[in-house]
Structures are given as C-alpha cells and as structure tokens.
Design an enzyme around this catalytic site. Structure first.
Site, mmCIF file in Angstrom:
data_model
loop_
_atom_site.group_PDB
_atom_site.id
_atom_site.type_symbol
_atom_site.label_atom_id
_atom_site.label_comp_id
_atom_site.label_asym_id
_atom_site.label_seq_id
_atom_site.Cartn_x
_atom_site.Cartn_y
_atom_site.Cartn_z
ATOM 1 N N ILE A 1 0.844 -1.201 0.000
ATOM 2 C CA ILE A 1 0.000 0.000 0.000
ATOM 3 C C ILE A 1 0.876 1.248 0.000
ATOM 4 C CG2 ILE A 1 -1.731 1.320 1.297
ATOM 5 C CD1 ILE A 1 -2.709 -1.452 2.377
ATOM 6 N N ASN A 2 1.923 1.215 0.816
ATOM 7 C CA ASN A 2 2.865 2.342 0.892
ATOM 8 C C ASN A 2 3.476 2.624 -0.481
ATOM 9 O OD1 ASN A 2 5.660 3.448 0.977
ATOM 10 N ND2 ASN A 2 5.289 3.600 3.157
ATOM 11 N N LEU B 1 -6.209 10.728 12.704
ATOM 12 C CA LEU B 1 -7.138 10.777 11.573
ATOM 13 C C LEU B 1 -6.307 10.942 10.302
ATOM 14 C CD1 LEU B 1 -9.776 13.265 13.050
ATOM 15 C CD2 LEU B 1 -10.032 10.782 12.845
ATOM 16 N N ASP C 1 -6.855 14.998 8.483
ATOM 17 C CA ASP C 1 -6.919 16.230 9.286
ATOM 18 C C ASP C 1 -5.675 17.105 9.149
ATOM 19 O OD1 ASP C 1 -5.135 14.617 10.630
ATOM 20 O OD2 ASP C 1 -5.994 14.931 12.627
ATOM 21 N N GLU D 1 8.881 -0.563 6.315
ATOM 22 C CA GLU D 1 10.201 -0.424 5.684
ATOM 23 C C GLU D 1 11.139 0.338 6.616
ATOM 24 O OE1 GLU D 1 11.385 -1.662 2.678
ATOM 25 O OE2 GLU D 1 9.520 -2.805 2.825
#
Length: 299
Positions: free
Chosen positions: A70-71, A215, A218, A271
């Site tokens: 995802i990163n 969050l 934000d 990582e």
C-alpha cells in the site's frame, strides 16, 4: 451505453495465487468491469504499474498486499499530477494489514475488491520523511521497530500479527531505550524513548494501537512516546491502560523533527529507515482513496 470504470490491480507476488481473489476478479469482470492485473516481482515494479495505470486512463489503482505494498503504490500515486492520478483502492493480502484494518476495509476479499472499485474516493494525507521517503499509516521507532525488522518470515506466516509481539518477548534482552530529541509545532521533548509512534493512521506491528486519536484527513500527525526504565512492566501497562500514564507523552503537529546522538531506526509502514535525524512532514489531501462510508479514521 454505460461506461464501466477501468481498474488496475497491483498484486504483491506473494498474494498472486489467491483463489478467492481470482474468483472475486472473475465476478467483477462478468459484471462488466475492466480489471487489469499486474504482479510485482521486485522494488520499483509498483511505480511502473502506477504510471501505466495513468497512461491508460484507469479510474482506480488497487494495492493488493500488506502495508508495504500500500505504501509503495500510494507513494507512486502521489508523484503523479492530480489530473492524471487514479484513486487508490486497497486489498488486504499481507500479514498485519494494519492500515486496511484500521480504516475498516472488509477482510472478505470479494467485499474488499468491490469497495476498492466502486467505493467513494476520499482525500487523505500522506507523510514525507527526509525528502525521499513516505508513509501512509505510521512510523514507529524503538521497541516496535526492532521487532518488525527482525521478525522471521516463517514466524510471521505461522502466527500473523501476534508474531511481532511473541518475537519481541524472545528478544527483550536486546532492547534498550533510544535517547533522542523531538520537536514539533508547540512541542519539544528530549529523553529516553522505548517506543515512538508517529501516526497518520492508528495501529502498527500487527494490531497495536499506538496513536488512538489519529485521523488520515486532518492534516496532522499524532505522536506518542512510550518511556520507562522497567521494560516489561512499562510495555504491558502502556498497552492496557493509557489514560494518565506517566510513561506516555503525546503530541500533535503537521511536522516533527527527531534527532539522536546515534543511529536510530524508524519503520515506515514496515520499511526500515536508519538515520540520526528525521524530518517528518504531512502532505494534506495528497491522494484519494476508496474507503468505507463509516471509516473511523476520517474526521
């Protein structure tokens, strides 16, 4: 004739043989959706596939893997010009899946795939570290980092997220606090840190909620520092009761600077990055992500 969206799915090589996912892809294709599948083999593949997705006009790029996948996909998407940037979708196929779990992505792959393709895109923040590194979920230093960078693959495969904690207990003799100084907006601290969590998301290390107030939209980072000389009591106390705990220091800022007299390692979505100085900046609304309507990490 209704135009169905085009999706490019980037699968971590480890998850490519998933029969449940294969069936889910087949169902979506039968419903009329165009799905292109790409499988990563080595570092850099995700960047090429994201560029391909932009060229072919894909509406969505789905990251199929764990937090590291995802990163990599999110970082590549953020490099694209906004007008050519597909929306990020998430398929949780990793061991820990910390980001996917905390934002409420369904564990059932058919539901996760459907959400990743047709869910509403929401602008979320991305975090830059020392100019050329990024994280979407969390940076952890100290105790948690040593565990996740050293946990053997076989242990992770057998036990899942709990492997990190088990392995940490095995290696307690090697753990010592990191002396460092941390600065942010209206925040300054120096001392010995057992664990440092800097969260855009809330949890890391296979389910440990290190930044419970974070969050992802934000424009702020949540910082939590765990201190304590007595290692085991400090760990168990902080994990079970965080209110009014003298071993916890919290901060909130759009940036943090961390300096240490020696090398320390931060884990950026899995990582490791080692340095004596870290500059961490949040980029508000850096990309759009398809998330469930009741996502707990949206403000």
């Amino acid at each position: 004739m209704e135009q169905f969206p085009v999706t490019l799915i980037i699968l971590n090589g480890k998850g490519a043989e998933n029969d449940i996912l294969r069936s889910a892809v087949k169902v979506m294709r039968e419903e009329g959706y165009t799905l292109h599948i790409r499988v990563t083999w080595e570092k850099g593949d995700a960047i090429r596939y994201v560029e391909e997705a932009s060229r072919i006009g894909a509406d969505t790029v789905v990251a199929g893997g764990g937090d590291g996948t995802i990163n990599e996909v999110a970082t590549a998407l953020a490099q694209l010009a906004p007008e050519h940037r597909p929306v990020l979708g998430i398929l949780p196929l990793g061991t820990a899946n910390d980001f996917a779990t905390s934002v409420g992505i369904p564990q059932e792959l058919d539901k996760a795939l459907q959400l990743a393709i047709v869910g509403k895109g929401v602008d979320i923040d991305l975090v830059q570290v020392n100019e050329s590194y990024f994280f979407i979920n969390m940076a952890t230093g100290g105790f948690g980092t040593r565990i996740t960078t050293e946990t053997p693959e076989k242990l992770k495969a057998a036990l899942g997220g709990i492997a990190y904690f088990v392995h940490g207990l095995i290696r307690l003799d090697t753990l010592k606090p990191d002396r460092c100084e941390i600065r942010g907006e209206g925040f300054e601290w120096q001392g010995d840190a057992l664990v440092i969590g800097i969260g855009n998301g809330r949890q890391a290390g296979g389910g440990q909620e290190l930044c419970p107030q974070a969050l992802i939209n934000d424009g702020l980072l949540e910082l939590r520092i765990f201190t304590g000389e007595e290692l085991l009591p400090a760990i168990f106390k902080t994990l079970t009761q965080s209110d009014d705990n003298p071993n916890i220091i919290d901060g909130r800022s759009s940036w943090f600077e961390i300096t240490a007299p020696h090398d320390i390692t931060f884990n950026l979505d899995g990582e490791p990055l080692t340095s004596q100085k870290f500059r961490i900046d949040i980029h508000p609304n850096a990309l759009s992500c398809r998330l469930p309507p009741n996502c707990p990490l949206l403000g």
